[in-house]
Design an enzyme around this catalytic site. Sequence first.
Site, mmCIF file in Angstrom:
data_model
loop_
_atom_site.group_PDB
_atom_site.id
_atom_site.type_symbol
_atom_site.label_atom_id
_atom_site.label_comp_id
_atom_site.label_asym_id
_atom_site.label_seq_id
_atom_site.Cartn_x
_atom_site.Cartn_y
_atom_site.Cartn_z
ATOM 1 N N ASN A 102 1.405 5.184 1.656
ATOM 2 C CA ASN A 102 1.005 6.159 2.664
ATOM 3 C C ASN A 102 1.767 7.446 2.337
ATOM 4 O OD1 ASN A 102 -0.291 7.194 4.870
ATOM 5 N ND2 ASN A 102 1.127 6.303 6.361
ATOM 6 N N ARG B 103 0.862 -1.175 0.000
ATOM 7 C CA ARG B 103 0.000 0.000 0.000
ATOM 8 C C ARG B 103 0.899 1.225 0.000
ATOM 9 N NH1 ARG B 103 -0.641 2.566 5.338
ATOM 10 N NH2 ARG B 103 -2.509 3.582 4.554
#
Lengths: 355, 120
Positions: free
Chosen positions: A225, A223
């Site tokens: 961030n 992911r």
Amino acid sequence: MTIRFNDETFRDDYSFSNSQRAKDRFPFPFHEDSYMYSINMEQHQGGPADSIYEKRFDVDEHYLAEMRDRALVLADDPLRCQSLPHMALAGWDLLELIMVSKSEDYPELFELHRDGSKWHWINKPMGIEDHFIFMDETTLPYAPMEYITRQTQGDFCVLDQREDNLWMDAGMVTTQADWSLDFDIGMNFFEWHAPVPLAHEKGIFKRALKFLLSIQQGAPARRLNWTMTVNPLLDTSPENYHKWGVQKNSLTPENIGSKQHLRVELQTFFRLPRSNGLVFPIRCYLMSFQDIMSKPKWGRRLHRVVRDLPEELATYKGFIDKRPMMLDFLAQYDDGLPTSFGVWPDDHSEPSLQK
Amino acid sequence: MINWVRRTATVAGWPDAHVHHEEFLAPQPGKPFAVRLAKSGLSLEVGEDESLLEAIERLGVDPPYLCRGGACGQCETDVLESDGTFIHRDHWLEDGEKSSGKKIMPCVSRFDGKILVLDR
């Protein structure tokens, strides 16, 4: 592909810069014109050619400079690298994962030769060559986790899995966005995420934990961030807040384009085979506002995201005071045209700035 | 077999944290079942060893997805009609949604019954 490694710094004179290739492959994190926390996890099985997702551990032009910066941080503060006693096996797992991945993905840069437990590792860019016995710590200059993470970009959290939870029981953390391994060591998944606003209420951590607990060998996930950093600093740690926190006040309308950086973390998650631990690499990519503005779509979108971000998030990410100055700068690059969906810059199809 | 090993280890007094297991990488198998996709106007049979999501993709429909592990919520799909039992295996839907028969996460969940019509 040959990588030309930059001679640059992430401190003092901040000579860090991104080449055109680095700008083109920067992981711009916003897939639409607004941002809110979500479980933005997907499988980490490669990606478009030359993107940062293509290899298991991306090696780029900043490699040598980042490793020099890590060595400086560790010389000042050895507690940036810690491993609780039961994590030694996970350290070997990590060393194996990185050596195998890098030697397969970048054979021109790294070589690993194995004859039973006799291993031979060559890191050409760093000029390192070692023969050692796998699982015998006395045959390496450092413990295995420290040895291999001194040669690999990004921070590394090595998590133990027990009681249906993940525990921050080892790590190498020198390029962090204002959190401390020394403070978090031994904490579980909910404890170390306690400071994050809004996401707990949305049930994000409960679901994310269940997903992470079931990650399997050979099926890593990833992911993105993001946060904001003034000056291209890798080490924005609480331990050194007195050094970098004040630098936020050096922003002016004249210098904000070059000083203000969008900081994006590629977070990946790999199951470790012997220890059943989970390694959580956090790789930091920095790009100045003015470089981001060279992509018309990213310029339009960054303005809208920063403008509409909830106050709690702008506060947590540390730029609420500077948001008005950021918006004055970013608004110049937003002509109100719609943007295409997805994170890619779409240089060839997005119109140039219409003002 | 995994369950047998875990049960036996528990009975023998092994701490849970020392008994590691993982499911096979392929989606959890199950009985084949038939689905109709209302928007696409397609009908399909989900095989024993594929997920509902994979079966939908196999027909050339491009549904949203992200984690493929029942956690991110991206592939949440509305159920228009059903006659049978849902086998929910996701971490996303609330308990009430699971029992409502109105939602399914096709990346991990299955269905056992006569009729399943999805808004896809």
